[in-house]
Each structure stands twice: as structure tokens, then as C-alpha cells.
Design an enzyme around this catalytic site. Structure first.
Site, PDB file in Angstrom:
ATOM      1  N   GLU A 205     -22.869 -19.521   0.266  1.00  0.00           N
ATOM      2  CA  GLU A 205     -22.710 -18.984  -1.084  1.00  0.00           C
ATOM      3  C   GLU A 205     -23.850 -19.385  -2.014  1.00  0.00           C
ATOM      4  OE1 GLU A 205     -18.737 -19.912  -2.325  1.00  0.00           O
ATOM      5  OE2 GLU A 205     -17.860 -18.758  -0.681  1.00  0.00           O
ATOM      6  N   LYS A 337      -8.825 -12.140  -4.694  1.00  0.00           N
ATOM      7  CA  LYS A 337      -9.766 -11.596  -3.709  1.00  0.00           C
ATOM      8  C   LYS A 337      -9.168 -10.302  -3.184  1.00  0.00           C
ATOM      9  CE  LYS A 337     -11.407 -16.119  -2.038  1.00  0.00           C
ATOM     10  NZ  LYS A 337     -11.294 -17.099  -0.929  1.00  0.00           N
TER      11      LYS A 337
END
Length: 429
Positions: A205, A337
Site C-alpha cells: 500500500e 470495502k
């Protein structure tokens, strides 16, 4: 009315080099919407099914040709001729076609790609930004970013147990200034690590992944970076953790391998509470295992009035599970999500339920991302007030921050940035 004329999908690559699904929804006017689906590294066991081919001779079994074929045949046959602006009708029809609780027949990755592409097509047909299409009248809010600047756990090849160490710039009037703050801290952290002779390679990330001796050592280097960048931890910048506890929980025990320590649920709640007492930590995600509801309740009772406790693997963007958490007083925030649940409509339902109950919501990326920026528009449209989209490197992460800058510019004086007001349920003193 924008009638769907054609739907087509393809296999593309995500930021980790794994295949994922991209779909185009084309209207009778010729306008097209396109969306690509992300993929997670640490995943909850109750997430909707990401359909993979399982052919070991192709992409190590991770191909998505089956999901692509499902879009191009079953889903396209059923949805062509429908109104693209009827989001819930489209999503309900796809769920009917799948017929399972976890979208395991057609694949949540197939459904979600079409669901998001249809929304994008309708926004384009109307000449609107996606966030305005999702919420035409407002209010809108730019989110406080949770910036994952130091990676551990499943997101990095190092000895740190906690998966994400994040900074949240809260003491600013505009998102663009908060972004600048986070960026300057990111660069300061690189220098701190270099000065200590530590690795400055990045994880999935975009955060650094140094080999540190303990989780507290990670917090200490971040505090030094905040100070070097000229900001004040606990004043205009706060810390957040994603413990991803399910990754080191086994047989009722939480094991921190880097520290050689084991904890019961109650003891691990005490460990996290002690960290919060000694460091300016404002948010903890997945502080307990997804199945440890007793542990979650203990953690909430201990910290829930002063720390945001975010359920990711716990709630998996699922309203049925979220309702249990609300009813039992477990957690006070939900991570959103949309590939955990598989359609835009169900994602919006989860956010609405959370806000109605006084929970906060954090719109999130996945570790396997694409250039798709839908989550930026989703965060603004739903006034989620928080977004989690990685560090300040890797274009798949920065793409979302750049989209938020464009939205701030479009909104002008209406571009609200909440800062600490993003955490209204927390007692601070």
C-alpha cells in the site's frame, strides 16, 4: 433514461500483478462507464466470494476468466435493456442471478464491476461527477485520510505484527492542506529510517516496511517523523492502527511474534489500551479477531468512548453482521470495502445503517488496487468523513488522493473538511 445496450468485461492486472475484473457498461446513447475491482490480502472469512479460476498453470491459479465470462454472458443477457440509473434494480437482478448468500456462483468481482460501471455510465450520461450523481443535493464532505505510511503484517515482508501504522491530519481547514501534511510526514519518515540505516522499500500500500524490533518502535519512528516535518502529534496529527488481529489470532490466543508475547482477549485489550494511553492513537481497526465477539465487547467497553474502533474483518460491509454489532455494543465504526459485499447498493446500505446508529464509516481501498478512483467519490457523496487509501507513493494509491483534490476544486467553498469533527462520538480531554 439511459438504457443499457452492451456490457463487456475483461481481465486486467491489479497493483500486485494479480488478475482482476474490469467492466464497461455502454448505454444506447454511446456513453460508457468503466470500473475495475480491487482485491484484498488480509480478508475476512465472511466476505463475498472473489471468483478465481483455480488453474495453477495460469496466473498461479488467480485468473478471473470465469468471472469475466459470467459478466459477458449471464449478467449481460439479463441487464441489457434495463435502465442504468436504476441502481438497486440492477444490483437486485444480479443478486437474483447469482442466487447465493456470498455471491459465490457468479462472483462478487463480476457483480461489483458491473454495478460500479453502471453508476459511472449514468453519471457520464447526465454530465455529472460521480459523487454528485450518488448524492445530487449534498451535503458533501471531503474525508480525513488515514495514511498508511508504515506497513507490517500481511502487507509487508518484515517482523512487525501490526499491519498498518497510519497518520491522520486533522488540524486543517482543507483536504489539500491535510494531504500536504501527510506527504511531508511521509518524506520525513523516509529520512528518519535512512538515518537509522533501515530499509526504505515500500509494501503493498505504499508505506515503508522497515525491519523494526517491535510495534512500539514503529510508533516511535512515526512520532519522530511528525516532529521533523513540523507538526504536532496529538494536536494537528493523530495516529491510527490496523491491527488485523485475525492474522495473529489462533486457538483463543493473540500472538505478537515480533515481541515474543501471547495474550488472552482481555489482556490484548489492555495492551491496546496501554498503547492508546501512551501514544496519540485515535483509531484502531480490527483490534480483535473477527470471530472474537467477547474480546470485541471487552475492547469496546475499555476504549469505545475515546478511540474509534473500526470493524473490517468483523463487519465485512455486511448490514446483517453490522446490525449485530450495533445491537451488542461492539465497535463504533465500520470499514467500507465494496468488494466485501459485491454491489454498490449494499455498500450504500451499510454506510446508511452505520450513520443511523451513530457509527462512523471509513471508506477503504484494498491492498490489490487499480487506477479506479470510485472510493474517492463514494467517500465524498456519503459524507463518510474518512478514507483509507494507502500511503503517499504508488500511483494506484495516489490516484484516489488526486481525485479528492479534483473534487475539492470542483466544490470550491462547499468543500468541507471535518478534521476532528469526523470523530463526533469520541470523548477527548
Amino acid at each position: 433514461m439511459g438504457t443499457i445496450k452492451q456490457i463487456k468485461a475483461r481481465e486486467i492486472l491489479d497493483s500486485r500483478g494479480n488478475p482482476t475484473v474490469e467492466a464497461d457498461v455502454i448505454l444506447d446513447s454511446g456513453v460508457m462507464g468503466r470500473a475495475a475491482v480491487p482485491s484484498g490480502a488480509s480478508t475476512g472469512t465472511r466476505e463475498a466470494v472473489e471468483l478465481r479460476d483455480g488453474d495453477a498453470g495460469r496466473y498461479l491459479g488467480k485468473g478471473v476468466r470465469k468471472a469475466v465470462e459470467n459478466v459477458n454472458t449471464v449478467i449481460a443477457d439479463a441487464l441489457c435493456g434495463m435502465d442504468a440509473s436504476g441502481q438497486r434494480a440492477l444490483d437486485d437482478r444480479m443478486r437474483e442471478l447469482d442466487g447465493t448468500d456470498n455471491k459465490g456462483k457468479l462472483g462478487a468481482n463480476a457483480l461489483l464491476a458491473v454495478s460500479l460501471a453502471a453508476a459511472r455510465a449514468t453519471a457520464a450520461e447526465r454530465g455529472q461527477s460521480l459523487f454528485r450523481y450518488l448524492n445530487p443535493e449534498g451535503p458533501w464532505s471531503l474525508p480525513v485520510p488515514m495514511m498508511n505510511i508504515l506497513n507490517g503484517g500481511e502487507h509487508a515482508d518484515n517482523s512487525v505484527d501490526i499491519q498498518e501504522f497510519m497518520v491522520m491530519p486533522t488540524g486543517f481547514d482543507r483536504f489539500s492542506e491535510a494531504l500536504r501534511c501527510g506527504t511531508e510526514i511521509f518524506h520525513a519518515l523516509k529520512k528518519v529510517l535512512q538515518d537509522r540505516g533501515l530499509n526504505t522499500g515500500v509494501g503493498d500500500e505504499g508505506g515503508f516496511a522497515p525491519d523494526l524490533p517491535s510495534n512500539e518502535a514503529a510508533l516511535e519512528v512515526i512520532l519522530e517523523a511528525i516532529d521533523r516535518a513540523g507538526y504536532k502529534a496529538g494536536e494537528n496529527v493523530w495516529l491510527a492502527l490496523d491491527a488485523a488481529s485475525s492474522e495473529f489470532y489462533q486457538d483463543g490466543v493473540y500472538r505478537l511474534a515480533s515481541e515474543g508475547r501471547e495474550f488472552s482477549a482481555e489482556a490484548f485489550a489492555d495492551y491496546l489500551a496501554d498503547l492508546c494511553a501512551r501514544y496519540p492513537i485515535l483509531s484502531i481497526e480490527d483490534g480483535m479477531d473477527e470471530s472474537d465477539w467477547v474480546g470485541w465487547k471487552a475492547l469496546t467497553d475499555k476504549l469505545g468512548d475515546r478511540v474509534q474502533l473500526v470493524g473490517d474483518d468483523l463487519f465485512v460491509t455486511n448490514t446483517r453482521i453490522l446490525k449485530r454489532g450495533i445491537d451488542e455494543g461492539v465497535g463504533n465504526s465500520i470499514l467500507i470495502k465494496f468488494n466485501q459485499i459485491g454491489t454498490l447498493s449494499e455498500t450504500l446500505d451499510a454506510i446508511a445503517m452505520a450513520h443511523e446508529a451513530g457509527f462512523t464509516s471509513v471508506v477503504s481501498h484494498r491492498s490489490g488496487e487499480t487506477e479506479d478512483t470510485t472510493i474517492a467519490d463514494l467517500a465524498v457523496a456519503t459524507t463518510a468523513t474518512q478514507i483509507k487509501t494507502g500511503s503517499l507513493s504508488r500511483s494506484d494509491r495516489v490516484a484516489k488522493y488526486n481525485q479528492l483534490l479534483r473534487i475539492e476544486e470542483e466544490l470550491g467553498e462547499q468543500a468541507d473538511y471535518p478534521g476532528l469533527a469526523a470523530f463526533p462520538q469520541l470523548r477527548r480531554g
